[in-house]
Design a protein around this motif. Structure first.
Motif, mmCIF file in Angstrom:
data_model
loop_
_atom_site.group_PDB
_atom_site.id
_atom_site.type_symbol
_atom_site.label_atom_id
_atom_site.label_comp_id
_atom_site.label_asym_id
_atom_site.label_seq_id
_atom_site.Cartn_x
_atom_site.Cartn_y
_atom_site.Cartn_z
ATOM 1 N N GLU A 45 11.169 -3.225 -12.046
ATOM 2 C CA GLU A 45 9.844 -3.623 -12.540
ATOM 3 C C GLU A 45 9.972 -4.152 -13.967
ATOM 4 O O GLU A 45 9.639 -3.485 -14.948
ATOM 5 C CB GLU A 45 8.883 -2.432 -12.475
ATOM 6 N N VAL A 285 3.584 -3.230 -1.043
ATOM 7 C CA VAL A 285 2.761 -2.488 -1.983
ATOM 8 C C VAL A 285 1.422 -3.187 -2.134
ATOM 9 O O VAL A 285 1.286 -4.378 -1.830
ATOM 10 C CB VAL A 285 3.446 -2.357 -3.361
ATOM 11 N N GLU A 288 0.526 -7.064 -3.026
ATOM 12 C CA GLU A 288 1.655 -7.965 -2.777
ATOM 13 C C GLU A 288 1.317 -8.945 -1.657
ATOM 14 O O GLU A 288 0.737 -8.567 -0.644
ATOM 15 C CB GLU A 288 2.895 -7.144 -2.406
ATOM 16 N N SER A 556 7.994 2.082 -10.535
ATOM 17 C CA SER A 556 7.988 1.351 -9.264
ATOM 18 C C SER A 556 6.612 1.404 -8.632
ATOM 19 O O SER A 556 6.025 2.478 -8.464
ATOM 20 C CB SER A 556 9.015 1.957 -8.300
ATOM 21 N N LYS A 557 6.088 0.224 -8.273
ATOM 22 C CA LYS A 557 4.767 0.171 -7.646
ATOM 23 C C LYS A 557 4.745 0.922 -6.322
ATOM 24 O O LYS A 557 3.703 1.427 -5.910
ATOM 25 C CB LYS A 557 4.362 -1.291 -7.445
ATOM 26 N N GLN A 560 3.668 4.478 -7.161
ATOM 27 C CA GLN A 560 2.449 4.750 -7.929
ATOM 28 C C GLN A 560 1.339 5.435 -7.130
ATOM 29 O O GLN A 560 0.582 6.226 -7.696
ATOM 30 C CB GLN A 560 1.947 3.462 -8.590
ATOM 31 N N GLY A 566 1.533 4.836 -14.102
ATOM 32 C CA GLY A 566 2.488 3.744 -14.159
ATOM 33 C C GLY A 566 3.793 4.114 -14.827
ATOM 34 O O GLY A 566 4.549 3.233 -15.218
ATOM 35 N N PRO A 584 -0.671 1.833 -14.905
ATOM 36 C CA PRO A 584 0.048 0.742 -14.228
ATOM 37 C C PRO A 584 -0.143 -0.574 -14.973
ATOM 38 O O PRO A 584 -1.238 -0.880 -15.452
ATOM 39 C CB PRO A 584 -0.595 0.705 -12.838
#
Length: 640
Positions: A45, A285, A288, A556-557, A560, A566, A584
């Motif tokens: 990230e 995620v 996305e 990492s999303k 989360q 975040g 985040p």
């Protein structure tokens, strides 16, 4: 005269030179301890990580509040902070908002503010260290502004003329950018990265580019870093693991586009031998963009292909090392092909989502000729990737299994122990390794494998894979990885991965003290700083009466939703330790346009009763040793 004394005599050939150096070093010992910055589990990230580096986990904003609070509005403070984080982008945005005299005045005001913030940021350092942090093009101008008191009447016109010239000669943007970069450089003296730069997120390569150019950094390897190092060390098994994970998280572009590793032969092989199975579509995620159906199908096929090759190679390794007790690895030999079941432990389970067309039932671990060709070709491509080699060379140079820094113990995963907290020992060639010795053993094996990538399936290379998911791996910390069951068995109990007792015991102060002593650290003042396991919602990252701090909070999303935040970072300055919680990250564009930041809260872990100085650090200990040698050299000069 000792060898050390002889070297010092060459560097300080006169009595006066020795006295000057002693005076300098003694003064440095009394400077405040510089700030250390701890991050973990970055998982590709880059944007969030880059923002954290630029704002020093909120340290820059704090300095602005302390020195400009009450003089600037809340909005102006945030705009100034964003300028320091992203000077080039913020300047371009600012010039879209104003022109003419209004813009000129903004520049003059900004010059004074960045110089004042630079002066505050430089207070912990010697003048020579501050100079090294400056852009060489602006060293003279910056030092004149930095060390000139503009309040003195005799100097005011001199100071203001320098600022006017910067504006009139078209150097305003370059000066502001250079000064903001210097502030970022000084606000944090050293960065610790506690593992897992790779996998899941899309840009680990950009993170490594950033780290390579960072002024001071060390790295403790994570399990996800190991499989990339292993792939470049000649481990086909590590390579197939990383390719499968990239497919699982829709990140194959990192392999092909960022590192130039051609996946065409793998994709052609996968298309020819595997069907379109939705169970192997990549994990997405929130937010996305979903790939096209044709892309989803190919990713599914490539994930199936890499998974099956992985399971075959696991079986081969299991046969090479029966003493490693890899009971739940390479389960292809536990399949009842007639009844479509697999034996895991003592029970049999129905198989789902099967894709075993390339598996020879009589010889389940044997690669087909095409699989061998694809695997060898990919291994060679990993070895030939110039950019990947550059990144991994840096990981090997700056990386270790663990680090002891200023009384704290840093490692990614765990120290394998039993339920009573006794160190668990690993046997290799009639030798036993536990605790600190275990980590040293694995580091030696990893470096040996990396130094000889042309040698495959040797012991050192196999131990590198063991770090990824072996039962006594300090980077894994579980009895086994349930990859096969998660793909092919519905019953969720088969998906469970039993953690090492370390993860339960690390909540206990006595246990953390015991580990600190194992690594030669003071259990009264030391802390253990961990990553690897995301801290779930409702759980605390600070444990064992503040002896244990876990800073994997969800960069990492993909994590989360579990962590609810975040990420965590940690700062250690002269006043003590502070844990930082982050929201985040949205985007750099949002930060520049709207002034969004991602700092949530700061939580003091410990507050030093006496402000720490350089004398209290590892650097201070080295300086004291040097001062002792210099005093001896001075005594030798006095004898002559």
């Amino acid at each position: 005269m000792s060898f050390t004394q002889e070297l010092l005599q060459e560097k300080f050939p006169t009595r006066q030179a020795v006295i000057t150096e002693i005076t300098n070093l003694e003064a440095i010992l009394n400077l405040p301890k510089a700030t250390e910055h701890f991050v973990s589990d970055l998982h590709g990230e880059f944007s969030a990580f880059d923002h954290i580096l630029r704002n020093g986990s909120g340290n820059i904003k704090q300095k602005i509040l302390e020195n400009f609070g009450g003089k600037l509005t809340t909005k102006s403070i945030q705009e100034f902070a964003t300028l320091v984080y992203y000077p080039a982008d913020k300047l371009a945005f600012q010039k879209q908002q104003m022109t003419g005299e209004k813009l000129d005045q903004w520049y003059l005001d900004t010059f004074s503010r960045v110089i004042k913030l630079l002066k505050v940021s430089a207070t912990k350092y010697t003048r020579s260290k501050v100079r090294k942090a400056m852009d060489p093009s602006f060293v003279y101008i910056t030092e004149e502004l930095l060390y000139t008191d503009q309040q003195q009447l005799d100097k005011r016109n001199y100071y203001n003329r320098i600022l006017q010239n910067l504006l009139e000669l078209g150097q305003a943007d370059k000066f502001i950018i250079a000064t903001c970069n210097t502030i970022q450089r000084l606000i944090v003296d050293h960065l610790h990265v506690i593992g897992d730069i790779y996998d899941r997120g899309p840009q680990p390569d950009k993170i490594l580019d950033r780290l390579i150019n960072y002024h001071s950094v060390d790295i403790q390897w994570g399990n996800h870093d190991i499989i990339w190092i292993g792939a470049a060390s000649g481990s086909a098994l590590c390579m197939m693991n990383l390719l499968r994970i990239c497919a699982r998280y829709n990140n194959l572009s990192i392999v092909e586009d960022s590192y130039g590793i051609n996946l065409r032969h793998l994709s052609m092989y996968a298309e020819h031998n595997y069907q379109d199975l939705a169970a192997f579509y990549p994990r997405m995620v929130k937010g996305e963009k979903r790939p096209k159906e044709s892309e989803l199908r190919l990713i599914s096929q490539m994930q199936q292909a890499t998974a099956v090759i992985q399971f075959k190679l696991e079986g081969q390794l299991k046969q090479r090392h029966p003493d490693w007790n890899l009971f739940e690895v390479g389960l292809l030999d536990q399949i009842d092909w007639e009844n479509n079941t697999v034996k895991i432990g003592e029970e049999k389970y129905p198989l789902i989502n099967t894709c075993f067309a390339t598996v020879d039932h009589a010889h389940p671990f044997e690669l087909t000729a095409e699989e061998k060709a694809v695997t060898v070709g990919l291994l060679n491509s990993f070895r030939r990737s110039t950019r990947l080699r550059r990144h991994l060379e840096f990981l090997m140079k700056k990386g270790k299994m663990y680090e002891t820094a200023n009384g704290n113990l840093l490692f990614h995963g765990c120290i394998p122990v039993d339920e009573k907290g006794n160190l668990q020992a690993l046997e290799c060639q009639h030798e036993s390794y536990a605790g600190q010795a275990l980590l040293n053993f694995f580091e030696k094996q990893l470096r040996t494998a990396y130094a000889h990538p042309e040698i495959r399936d040797d012991l050192a290379t196999d131990w590198t894979w063991y770090l990824w998911q072996g039962p006594l791996s300090p980077l894994f910390g579980k009895h086994a990885m349930a990859t096969f069951a998660r793909y092919f068995v519905k019953e969720e109990k088969t998906h469970a991965e039993q953690k090492n007792a370390y993860f339960k015991l690390r909540h206990q102060e006595w246990f953390c003290r015991q580990l600190l002593q194992e690594f030669g650290l003071n259990p009264e003042t030391g802390h253990i700083i961990n990553g690897h396991t995301p801290v779930k919602k409702g759980h605390q990252p600070i444990m064992a009466n503040k002896k244990m701090i876990v800073i994997d909070g969800g960069y990492s999303k993909a994590y989360q939703p579990t962590t609810g935040i975040g990420g965590y970072t940690l700062l250690y300055n002269s006043y003590g330790l502070q844990l930082i919680t982050h929201h985040p990250f949205t985007s750099k564009a949002d930060a520049i346009k709207n002034g969004t930041d991602i700092i949530s809260t700061k939580r003091v872990v410990n507050q030093e009763l006496k402000r720490q100085t350089v004398a209290d650090t590892d650097t201070g200990a080295a300086l004291k040793q040097k001062i002792r040698h210099l005093h001896q050299l001075l005594a030798d000069y006095d004898k002559d």
